[in-house]
Motif scaffolding. Structure first.
Motif, PDB file in Angstrom:
ATOM      1  N   PRO A  42      43.806  32.274  54.996  1.00 49.64           N
ATOM      2  CA  PRO A  42      43.074  32.445  56.323  1.00 49.64           C
ATOM      3  C   PRO A  42      42.123  33.526  56.416  1.00 49.64           C
ATOM      4  N   GLU A  43      42.318  34.572  55.823  1.00 42.57           N
ATOM      5  CA  GLU A  43      41.418  35.539  55.699  1.00 42.57           C
ATOM      6  C   GLU A  43      40.148  35.047  54.780  1.00 42.57           C
ATOM      7  N   ASP A  44      40.155  34.099  54.125  1.00 39.12           N
ATOM      8  CA  ASP A  44      39.180  33.572  53.418  1.00 39.12           C
ATOM      9  C   ASP A  44      38.008  33.000  54.320  1.00 39.12           C
ATOM     10  N   ILE A  45      38.425  32.484  55.428  1.00 39.55           N
ATOM     11  CA  ILE A  45      37.273  32.028  56.312  1.00 39.55           C
ATOM     12  C   ILE A  45      37.281  32.624  57.667  1.00 39.55           C
ATOM     13  N   GLU A  46      37.893  33.445  57.805  1.00 40.55           N
ATOM     14  CA  GLU A  46      37.887  34.083  58.935  1.00 40.55           C
ATOM     15  C   GLU A  46      36.511  35.041  59.502  1.00 40.55           C
ATOM     16  N   ARG A  54      34.127  27.252  63.183  1.00 40.13           N
ATOM     17  CA  ARG A  54      34.088  27.308  61.759  1.00 40.13           C
ATOM     18  C   ARG A  54      35.170  26.134  60.953  1.00 40.13           C
ATOM     19  N   ASN A  55      36.204  25.738  61.544  1.00 39.92           N
ATOM     20  CA  ASN A  55      37.097  24.976  61.094  1.00 39.92           C
ATOM     21  C   ASN A  55      36.488  23.557  61.124  1.00 39.92           C
ATOM     22  N   ARG A 113      37.200  17.699  49.173  1.00 34.60           N
ATOM     23  CA  ARG A 113      36.121  18.192  48.055  1.00 34.60           C
ATOM     24  C   ARG A 113      36.499  19.672  47.943  1.00 34.60           C
ATOM     25  N   ARG A 114      36.424  20.159  46.661  1.00 34.02           N
ATOM     26  CA  ARG A 114      36.505  21.406  46.432  1.00 34.02           C
ATOM     27  C   ARG A 114      35.319  22.142  46.966  1.00 34.02           C
ATOM     28  N   VAL A 115      35.414  23.293  47.733  1.00 29.59           N
ATOM     29  CA  VAL A 115      34.142  23.949  48.215  1.00 29.59           C
ATOM     30  C   VAL A 115      33.863  25.225  47.492  1.00 29.59           C
ATOM     31  N   SER A 116      32.543  25.535  47.350  1.00 32.15           N
ATOM     32  CA  SER A 116      32.176  26.579  46.503  1.00 32.15           C
ATOM     33  C   SER A 116      32.204  27.717  47.462  1.00 32.15           C
ATOM     34  N   PHE A 117      32.003  28.886  46.534  1.00 31.49           N
ATOM     35  CA  PHE A 117      32.004  30.366  47.119  1.00 31.49           C
ATOM     36  C   PHE A 117      30.910  30.425  48.148  1.00 31.49           C
ATOM     37  N   GLY A 118      29.828  29.770  47.967  1.00 35.96           N
ATOM     38  CA  GLY A 118      28.720  30.012  48.931  1.00 35.96           C
ATOM     39  C   GLY A 118      28.973  29.372  50.177  1.00 35.96           C
ATOM     40  N   VAL A 119      29.703  28.158  50.313  1.00 33.54           N
ATOM     41  CA  VAL A 119      30.200  27.247  51.598  1.00 33.54           C
ATOM     42  C   VAL A 119      31.230  28.326  52.243  1.00 33.54           C
ATOM     43  N   ILE A 120      32.302  28.844  51.593  1.00 32.15           N
ATOM     44  CA  ILE A 120      33.223  29.738  52.235  1.00 32.15           C
ATOM     45  C   ILE A 120      32.373  31.080  52.782  1.00 32.15           C
ATOM     46  N   ASP A 121      31.628  31.597  51.835  1.00 36.14           N
ATOM     47  CA  ASP A 121      30.839  33.058  52.260  1.00 36.14           C
ATOM     48  C   ASP A 121      30.204  32.737  53.774  1.00 36.14           C
ATOM     49  N   ARG A 122      29.235  31.266  53.646  1.00 35.17           N
ATOM     50  CA  ARG A 122      28.442  30.911  54.957  1.00 35.17           C
ATOM     51  C   ARG A 122      29.266  30.910  56.145  1.00 35.17           C
ATOM     52  N   LEU A 123      30.422  30.193  55.891  1.00 34.36           N
ATOM     53  CA  LEU A 123      31.267  30.051  56.802  1.00 34.36           C
ATOM     54  C   LEU A 123      31.993  31.503  57.474  1.00 34.36           C
ATOM     55  N   LYS A 124      32.214  32.261  56.730  1.00 31.34           N
ATOM     56  CA  LYS A 124      32.831  33.233  57.081  1.00 31.34           C
ATOM     57  C   LYS A 124      31.691  34.496  57.716  1.00 31.34           C
ATOM     58  N   THR A 125      30.751  34.453  57.054  1.00 34.00           N
ATOM     59  CA  THR A 125      29.745  35.325  57.722  1.00 34.00           C
ATOM     60  C   THR A 125      28.869  34.687  58.860  1.00 34.00           C
ATOM     61  N   ALA A 126      29.080  33.563  59.112  1.00 33.01           N
ATOM     62  CA  ALA A 126      28.299  33.073  60.252  1.00 33.01           C
ATOM     63  C   ALA A 126      28.443  33.670  61.476  1.00 33.01           C
ATOM     64  N   ASP A 127      27.478  33.823  62.150  1.00 33.03           N
ATOM     65  CA  ASP A 127      27.737  34.762  63.514  1.00 33.03           C
ATOM     66  C   ASP A 127      27.308  33.611  64.711  1.00 33.03           C
ATOM     67  N   GLU A 141      45.887  19.680  60.323  1.00 32.45           N
ATOM     68  CA  GLU A 141      46.433  19.256  59.248  1.00 32.45           C
ATOM     69  C   GLU A 141      45.382  18.995  58.115  1.00 32.45           C
ATOM     70  N   LEU A 142      44.095  18.349  58.468  1.00 33.55           N
ATOM     71  CA  LEU A 142      43.054  18.448  57.552  1.00 33.55           C
ATOM     72  C   LEU A 142      42.760  20.030  57.021  1.00 33.55           C
ATOM     73  N   VAL A 143      42.739  20.977  57.808  1.00 35.98           N
ATOM     74  CA  VAL A 143      42.472  22.288  57.368  1.00 35.98           C
ATOM     75  C   VAL A 143      43.486  22.636  56.532  1.00 35.98           C
ATOM     76  N   ARG A 144      44.661  22.416  56.688  1.00 34.84           N
ATOM     77  CA  ARG A 144      45.712  22.797  55.634  1.00 34.84           C
ATOM     78  C   ARG A 144      45.766  22.156  54.407  1.00 34.84           C
ATOM     79  N   SER A 145      45.199  20.980  54.444  1.00 33.78           N
ATOM     80  CA  SER A 145      44.986  20.298  53.250  1.00 33.78           C
ATOM     81  C   SER A 145      43.661  20.861  52.436  1.00 33.78           C
ATOM     82  N   ILE A 146      42.909  21.327  53.304  1.00 29.66           N
ATOM     83  CA  ILE A 146      41.598  21.852  52.489  1.00 29.66           C
ATOM     84  C   ILE A 146      41.937  23.170  51.992  1.00 29.66           C
ATOM     85  N   ALA A 147      42.823  23.850  52.783  1.00 27.61           N
ATOM     86  CA  ALA A 147      43.218  25.383  52.430  1.00 27.61           C
ATOM     87  C   ALA A 147      44.016  25.001  50.927  1.00 27.61           C
ATOM     88  N   GLU A 148      44.871  24.075  50.860  1.00 27.08           N
ATOM     89  CA  GLU A 148      45.930  23.987  49.813  1.00 27.08           C
ATOM     90  C   GLU A 148      45.125  23.561  48.393  1.00 27.08           C
TER      91      GLU A 148
END
Length: 105
Positions: free
Chosen positions: A97-101, A50-51, A30-44, A84-91
């Motif tokens: 990497p910095e998008d979800i760190e 996160r992966n 699935r293509r993920v939204s900005f909100g999903v990525i932002d939530r993952l990135k900022t989750a403390d 391998e799944l994370v690579r596929s998601i990223a592609e």
């Protein structure tokens, strides 16, 4: 486009007897939204991966991509398969990497 994208995954790993094999199978990403990525990135929340969250949010199984992978299952995947799944998601999502760190600290 919210429609999941079929993606062929090749996972090289060793069997219990030490034989190296390659499994090839299709998943749906699935293509993920900005909100999903932002939530993952900022989750403390250091208790959750996160992966594994990204895999649960993005990867679907089955003939039409209708079967979700629960967080607990994603968290317990073999490391090589998860990578391998994370690579596929990223592609598919054009992520770096910095998008979800998360926050450094």
């Amino acid at each position: 486009d919210a429609a999941p994208v079929r993606r062929k995954v090749q996972w090289k790993h060793k069997t219990d007897s030490g034989e190296e094999i390659t499994d090839v199978f299709d998943v749906w990403i699935r293509r993920v939204s900005f909100g999903v990525i932002d939530r993952l990135k900022t989750a403390d929340d250091s208790e959750r991966s996160r992966n594994a969250e990204l895999i649960a949010a993005s990867v679907r199984l089955g003939d039409n991509g209708q079967e979700e992978i629960p967080y607990e299952v994603a968290y317990n995947l073999a490391p090589g398969l998860a990578l391998e799944l994370v690579r596929s998601i990223a592609e598919i999502n054009r992520l770096r990497p910095e998008d979800i760190e998360g926050p450094k600290g």
